[in-house]
Design a protein around this motif. Sequence first.
Motif, PDB file in Angstrom:
ATOM      1  N   ASP A  24       0.659  -1.142  -0.007  1.00  0.00           N
ATOM      2  CA  ASP A  24      -0.007   0.233  -0.237  1.00  0.00           C
ATOM      3  C   ASP A  24       1.120   1.258  -0.065  1.00  0.00           C
ATOM      4  O   ASP A  24       0.498   2.284  -0.710  1.00  0.00           O
ATOM      5  CB  ASP A  24      -0.883  -0.077   1.148  1.00  0.00           C
ATOM      6  N   LEU A  25       2.050   1.306   0.733  1.00  0.00           N
ATOM      7  CA  LEU A  25       2.837   2.592   0.895  1.00  0.00           C
ATOM      8  C   LEU A  25       3.630   2.615  -0.605  1.00  0.00           C
ATOM      9  O   LEU A  25       3.645   3.585  -1.183  1.00  0.00           O
ATOM     10  CB  LEU A  25       3.820   2.370   2.048  1.00  0.00           C
ATOM     11  N   THR A  26       4.177   1.559  -0.941  1.00  0.00           N
ATOM     12  CA  THR A  26       4.994   1.866  -2.294  1.00  0.00           C
ATOM     13  C   THR A  26       4.115   1.806  -3.458  1.00  0.00           C
ATOM     14  O   THR A  26       4.546   2.474  -4.422  1.00  0.00           O
ATOM     15  CB  THR A  26       5.789   0.551  -2.676  1.00  0.00           C
ATOM     16  N   ALA A  27       2.770   1.618  -3.414  1.00  0.00           N
ATOM     17  CA  ALA A  27       1.834   1.932  -4.551  1.00  0.00           C
ATOM     18  C   ALA A  27       1.714   3.452  -4.971  1.00  0.00           C
ATOM     19  O   ALA A  27       1.460   4.039  -5.935  1.00  0.00           O
ATOM     20  CB  ALA A  27       0.704   1.343  -4.421  1.00  0.00           C
ATOM     21  N   GLU A  28       2.180   4.528  -3.662  1.00  0.00           N
ATOM     22  CA  GLU A  28       1.974   5.697  -3.677  1.00  0.00           C
ATOM     23  C   GLU A  28       3.241   6.421  -3.949  1.00  0.00           C
ATOM     24  O   GLU A  28       3.445   7.664  -3.974  1.00  0.00           O
ATOM     25  CB  GLU A  28       0.978   6.300  -2.819  1.00  0.00           C
ATOM     26  N   LEU A  29       4.547   5.672  -4.166  1.00  0.00           N
ATOM     27  CA  LEU A  29       5.818   6.337  -4.355  1.00  0.00           C
ATOM     28  C   LEU A  29       6.183   6.093  -5.731  1.00  0.00           C
ATOM     29  O   LEU A  29       6.164   5.056  -6.215  1.00  0.00           O
ATOM     30  CB  LEU A  29       6.653   5.528  -3.203  1.00  0.00           C
ATOM     31  N   ASP A  30       7.377   6.960  -6.004  1.00  0.00           N
ATOM     32  CA  ASP A  30       7.937   6.885  -7.350  1.00  0.00           C
ATOM     33  C   ASP A  30       9.404   6.666  -7.039  1.00  0.00           C
ATOM     34  O   ASP A  30       9.903   7.656  -6.772  1.00  0.00           O
ATOM     35  CB  ASP A  30       7.606   8.029  -8.242  1.00  0.00           C
ATOM     36  N   ALA A  31       9.935   5.522  -7.291  1.00  0.00           N
ATOM     37  CA  ALA A  31      11.446   5.441  -6.866  1.00  0.00           C
ATOM     38  C   ALA A  31      12.068   6.576  -7.488  1.00  0.00           C
ATOM     39  O   ALA A  31      13.268   6.705  -7.215  1.00  0.00           O
ATOM     40  CB  ALA A  31      11.840   4.095  -7.244  1.00  0.00           C
TER      41      ALA A  31
END
Length: 213
Positions: free
Chosen positions: A47-54
Motif C-alpha cells: 500500500d505504501l509503495t503503490a503511492e511512491l515513485d522510486a
Amino acid sequence: MTADKGPRDDRWYLSLMSPNTKGPQFAWLDPTSIYINSVAFGDLLDDLTAELDADQIDVVAGLDAMGFVLGAALGARLGRGFLPIRKAGKLCVDTDKVSYGNYSGRTQDMEMRTPAFAPGTRALLVDQWVETGGTMDGAIRLVERQGGVVAGIVTITMEENERTEAYRKAYKVVSAVLPGSRWQAEANAQRLSSFDTYEARRTFPTAGRTPAP
C-alpha cells in the motif's frame, strides 16, 4: 480463514496493532505487530509503495528507532539505500545534531552522519507513527542542513494537528491510515475500535499464511 482485505481504504492489517498496556509514559499503541506477521507486513508495504515513485527518491532515511524497520523495508522495495537518523550519542562518526520535542513533550537530540550525501540528494523520511510532528521536524532540519531535499514523508499514520497539516501542504505524505477514513478519526482520538477485540494470536508470525481468525 482468508483475511478480508476489503477495498484499499480498509487497510485490514491496522486492526493487528497492539494497545498500550504499560501506562502513559509509553506511546498509546504498538504498530510492530504488523511487522511480525508476514502477510500484514507485505500488504502494508504494498500500500505504501503503490503511492511512491522510486525515480523521485535517492535514499530512504529512517527515524530512530522503529522508523528503521519500516524505512529499511521500503528502501529494499524501492531499490534505494537506507540512511539512519539516530538519537544522539549512537553514531561513531562525525555528525550534525539538532534538538527536537518528542511526543511525550521531552526535548531530545537527534543526529545524522556528516557528510551523509551530496547536495541535492532527495531523501524520503520514514517513521512508523507521527503524533506531534516534533521528531519529524528534527529530521527535516538535518536533511536540509546538508543540502538535501525532502522527497516526502511516509508513516503508518500521521495524526492531524497544526504541524502535521503543514507537512501535508509542504511535502508528499504517504500514510497507511488514509485522511478522512475511520482509521484517521480513531488515530486522532488515540484509541482504535479494534482494541476492543484485540488478540495477540492474530499477530503471530506467518509463512505465507493469513493471520489467525
